[in-house]
Design a protein around this motif. Sequence first.
Motif, PDB file in Angstrom:
ATOM      1  N   ILE A 184       0.824  -1.210   0.000  1.00 57.55           N
ATOM      2  CA  ILE A 184       0.000   0.000   0.000  1.00 57.55           C
ATOM      3  C   ILE A 184       0.863   1.268   0.000  1.00 57.55           C
ATOM      4  CG2 ILE A 184      -1.500   1.403   1.489  1.00 57.55           C
ATOM      5  CD1 ILE A 184      -2.907  -1.298   2.208  1.00 57.55           C
ATOM      6  N   PHE A 185       1.846   1.314   0.870  1.00 55.09           N
ATOM      7  CA  PHE A 185       2.600   2.562   1.003  1.00 55.09           C
ATOM      8  C   PHE A 185       3.631   2.757  -0.109  1.00 55.09           C
ATOM      9  CE2 PHE A 185       0.285   2.625   4.884  1.00 55.09           C
ATOM     10  CZ  PHE A 185       0.008   3.978   5.029  1.00 55.09           C
ATOM     11  N   GLU A 186       4.026   1.673  -0.751  1.00 52.47           N
ATOM     12  CA  GLU A 186       4.842   1.835  -1.956  1.00 52.47           C
ATOM     13  C   GLU A 186       4.024   2.593  -3.017  1.00 52.47           C
ATOM     14  OE1 GLU A 186       5.451  -1.636  -4.344  1.00 52.47           O
ATOM     15  OE2 GLU A 186       7.377  -0.912  -5.120  1.00 52.47           O
ATOM     16  N   GLY A 187       2.772   2.197  -3.171  1.00 54.35           N
ATOM     17  CA  GLY A 187       1.896   2.861  -4.135  1.00 54.35           C
ATOM     18  C   GLY A 187       1.615   4.304  -3.754  1.00 54.35           C
ATOM     19  N   PHE A 228       8.265   6.949   8.407  1.00 57.96           N
ATOM     20  CA  PHE A 228       8.577   5.607   8.932  1.00 57.96           C
ATOM     21  C   PHE A 228       7.877   4.511   8.132  1.00 57.96           C
ATOM     22  CE2 PHE A 228       5.367   7.920  11.224  1.00 57.96           C
ATOM     23  CZ  PHE A 228       4.267   7.070  11.181  1.00 57.96           C
ATOM     24  N   LEU A 229       6.760   4.858   7.460  1.00 58.62           N
ATOM     25  CA  LEU A 229       6.092   3.847   6.636  1.00 58.62           C
ATOM     26  C   LEU A 229       6.761   3.725   5.272  1.00 58.62           C
ATOM     27  CD1 LEU A 229       2.332   4.317   7.570  1.00 58.62           C
ATOM     28  CD2 LEU A 229       3.901   2.493   8.273  1.00 58.62           C
ATOM     29  N   GLU A 230       7.323   4.826   4.810  1.00 63.31           N
ATOM     30  CA  GLU A 230       8.118   4.740   3.579  1.00 63.31           C
ATOM     31  C   GLU A 230       9.365   3.882   3.837  1.00 63.31           C
ATOM     32  OE1 GLU A 230       9.506   8.496   2.011  1.00 63.31           O
ATOM     33  OE2 GLU A 230       9.473   7.694  -0.040  1.00 63.31           O
ATOM     34  N   GLU A 231       9.991   4.114   4.975  1.00 68.48           N
ATOM     35  CA  GLU A 231      11.161   3.297   5.349  1.00 68.48           C
ATOM     36  C   GLU A 231      10.787   1.830   5.497  1.00 68.48           C
ATOM     37  OE1 GLU A 231      13.251   4.602   8.929  1.00 68.48           O
ATOM     38  OE2 GLU A 231      12.957   6.662   8.231  1.00 68.48           O
ATOM     39  N   HIS A 232       9.636   1.617   6.131  1.00 69.24           N
ATOM     40  CA  HIS A 232       9.176   0.239   6.329  1.00 69.24           C
ATOM     41  C   HIS A 232       8.991  -0.463   4.981  1.00 69.24           C
ATOM     42  CE1 HIS A 232       5.848  -2.745   6.540  1.00 69.24           C
ATOM     43  NE2 HIS A 232       6.538  -3.196   7.558  1.00 69.24           N
ATOM     44  N   SER A 233       8.317   0.209   4.034  1.00 67.08           N
ATOM     45  CA  SER A 233       8.118  -0.387   2.707  1.00 67.08           C
ATOM     46  C   SER A 233       9.451  -0.731   2.069  1.00 67.08           C
ATOM     47  CB  SER A 233       7.397   0.588   1.769  1.00 67.08           C
ATOM     48  OG  SER A 233       6.090   0.791   2.171  1.00 67.08           O
ATOM     49  N   LYS A 234      10.385   0.204   2.157  1.00 67.88           N
ATOM     50  CA  LYS A 234      11.695  -0.047   1.545  1.00 67.88           C
ATOM     51  C   LYS A 234      12.389  -1.245   2.178  1.00 67.88           C
ATOM     52  CE  LYS A 234      12.587   4.546  -0.277  1.00 67.88           C
ATOM     53  NZ  LYS A 234      13.128   5.882   0.032  1.00 67.88           N
ATOM     54  N   LYS A 235      12.269  -1.340   3.497  1.00 64.80           N
ATOM     55  CA  LYS A 235      12.893  -2.454   4.218  1.00 64.80           C
ATOM     56  C   LYS A 235      12.280  -3.789   3.771  1.00 64.80           C
ATOM     57  CE  LYS A 235      13.439  -3.986   9.053  1.00 64.80           C
ATOM     58  NZ  LYS A 235      14.872  -4.061   9.400  1.00 64.80           N
ATOM     59  N   VAL A 236      10.957  -3.806   3.666  1.00 65.19           N
ATOM     60  CA  VAL A 236      10.280  -5.043   3.254  1.00 65.19           C
ATOM     61  C   VAL A 236      10.676  -5.406   1.821  1.00 65.19           C
ATOM     62  CG1 VAL A 236       8.032  -6.098   2.740  1.00 65.19           C
ATOM     63  CG2 VAL A 236       8.337  -4.743   4.837  1.00 65.19           C
ATOM     64  N   LEU A 237      10.633  -4.399   0.935  1.00 60.31           N
ATOM     65  CA  LEU A 237      10.896  -4.676  -0.478  1.00 60.31           C
ATOM     66  C   LEU A 237      12.381  -4.917  -0.750  1.00 60.31           C
ATOM     67  CD1 LEU A 237       8.322  -2.140  -1.950  1.00 60.31           C
ATOM     68  CD2 LEU A 237       8.070  -4.628  -1.793  1.00 60.31           C
ATOM     69  N   ALA A 238      13.214  -4.713   0.263  1.00 60.96           N
ATOM     70  CA  ALA A 238      14.641  -5.030   0.125  1.00 60.96           C
ATOM     71  C   ALA A 238      14.964  -6.418   0.674  1.00 60.96           C
ATOM     72  CB  ALA A 238      15.479  -3.974   0.847  1.00 60.96           C
ATOM     73  N   LEU A 239      13.965  -7.136   1.150  1.00 58.52           N
ATOM     74  CA  LEU A 239      14.229  -8.490   1.658  1.00 58.52           C
ATOM     75  C   LEU A 239      14.824  -9.337   0.523  1.00 58.52           C
ATOM     76  CD1 LEU A 239      10.925  -9.040   3.689  1.00 58.52           C
ATOM     77  CD2 LEU A 239      13.240  -9.048   4.675  1.00 58.52           C
ATOM     78  N   PRO A 240      15.932 -10.001   0.779  1.00 57.43           N
ATOM     79  CA  PRO A 240      16.594 -10.745  -0.320  1.00 57.43           C
ATOM     80  C   PRO A 240      15.685 -11.797  -0.957  1.00 57.43           C
ATOM     81  CG  PRO A 240      17.637 -11.193   1.835  1.00 57.43           C
ATOM     82  CD  PRO A 240      16.685 -10.066   2.037  1.00 57.43           C
ATOM     83  N   GLU A 282       5.856  -3.084 -14.126  1.00 62.22           N
ATOM     84  CA  GLU A 282       5.833  -1.712 -13.576  1.00 62.22           C
ATOM     85  C   GLU A 282       4.381  -1.220 -13.478  1.00 62.22           C
ATOM     86  OE1 GLU A 282       7.657   1.408 -11.808  1.00 62.22           O
ATOM     87  OE2 GLU A 282       8.619  -0.448 -12.506  1.00 62.22           O
ATOM     88  N   GLN A 283       3.902  -1.067 -12.282  1.00 64.36           N
ATOM     89  CA  GLN A 283       2.535  -0.587 -12.050  1.00 64.36           C
ATOM     90  C   GLN A 283       2.536   0.203 -10.747  1.00 64.36           C
ATOM     91  OE1 GLN A 283       0.589  -4.507 -12.012  1.00 64.36           O
ATOM     92  NE2 GLN A 283      -0.738  -3.791 -13.674  1.00 64.36           N
ATOM     93  N   HIS A 284       1.577   1.090 -10.619  1.00 61.34           N
ATOM     94  CA  HIS A 284       1.503   1.827  -9.350  1.00 61.34           C
ATOM     95  C   HIS A 284       0.185   1.614  -8.625  1.00 61.34           C
ATOM     96  CE1 HIS A 284       5.334   3.574 -10.195  1.00 61.34           C
ATOM     97  NE2 HIS A 284       4.910   3.946 -11.379  1.00 61.34           N
ATOM     98  N   VAL A 285      -0.699   0.849  -9.247  1.00 68.57           N
ATOM     99  CA  VAL A 285      -1.962   0.485  -8.580  1.00 68.57           C
ATOM    100  C   VAL A 285      -2.131  -1.010  -8.761  1.00 68.57           C
ATOM    101  CG1 VAL A 285      -4.468   0.650  -8.619  1.00 68.57           C
ATOM    102  CG2 VAL A 285      -3.087   2.705  -8.937  1.00 68.57           C
TER     103      VAL A 285
END
Lengths: 196, 196
Positions: free
Chosen positions: B152-155, B170-182, B193-196
């Motif tokens: 949600i917050f990536e979008g 902190f939610l932007e950071e959280h999204s980045k942390k999750v989406l950086a999981l190896p 590539e989509q935003h919705v």
Amino acid sequence: MPEFKLHYFDLRARGEPIRLIFAYKGVPFEDVRYNFEEWPSKKESFPFGQLPVLDVDGKRLAQSKAIYRYLGRKFGLNGQDEWETAKLDETGELLNDFMDAIKEFLGDQLRKEKFIPALEKFGPWFKRQLDASGSGFFGKKVTFLDFGFASIFEGLAHFEPEAIREKVPFLEEHSKKVLALPELKEYLSKRKEQHV
Amino acid sequence: MPEFKLHYFDLRARGEPIRLIFAYKGVPFEDVRYNFEEWPSKKESFPFGQLPVLDVDGKRLAQSKAIYRYLGRKFGLNGQDEWETAKLDETGELLNDFMDAIKEFLGDQLRKEKFIPALEKFGPWFKRQLDASGSGFFGKKVTFLDFGFASIFEGLAHFEPEAIREKVPFLEEHSKKVLALPELKEYLSKRKEQHV
């Protein structure tokens, strides 16, 4: 058993399924009820400024549906296996969609526009789940979800008896079956007369 | 492992947390995507006429949140104990309230009236839960809920970068942390590539 304290308004509504679960399990709990005059001064002391809130040994849990599911798991009132649990959860979400659809349904016009169509739309889906269990409850045995349905449709059957009887008679029967459970007898005999 | 088939639109939206969970666990699934032209002719064949629907060995489960929680339980992506599970469920319901509050937020006026106030209202509550876990995720370890928030917050960060950065960094950071999981690297490298 932990110490349970339920904070809610002096209503049935979203609090009553929780009270019914405690009554059914014979688990004592403190039933704190706020009136609308005092609520504004209390609101800030609750997470998210909303009720119901359940205290469990002093730790707070908010969000009614999270509370129902938590007690369902804790008291053995959930599905018998992971798939049944998932299907109960699905039906619970569908009940929520139904409640959203009938919001503000009072008044003849809204009744025709929203309430009857919602019963017609959701009723068959609820029936399918009831029929699938074969027990007369939503799961193979009584689950937390039965208390949610019973509580809601008992109230709706009071305000809209004809519509309920005509469109979803099986939900009226379901409510009666749940509220006739012998474990609830004492609680119901002392329960305050309310329809919301 | 059962055979999983996800039916959803050709969107991220409510389907993406499910895809992220499968990707994270390395569990293969069939990713069926319907376009809006063909959907009306398919709609009737799905329970409740809605998507997403997850088939598990041919059995159907609808309702996105019921699916997230089911996979959370099935794949060990739930709380570590009953209380953590309850608090994740509470936060998930709160995320849902947030999404309800920002519905149709596009357009400058609605943005001011709904989106910013919703971030200000819900943001501190989300932060409290994040802080409480101490892990940077919503639970003590990665859970199903992290994929919901990240998605949600990536979008939202794409459409409303300033508001997100200012109100809920902190939610932007959280999204980045999750989406950086190896575990997600391969999936994300091939993702449309989509935003919705």
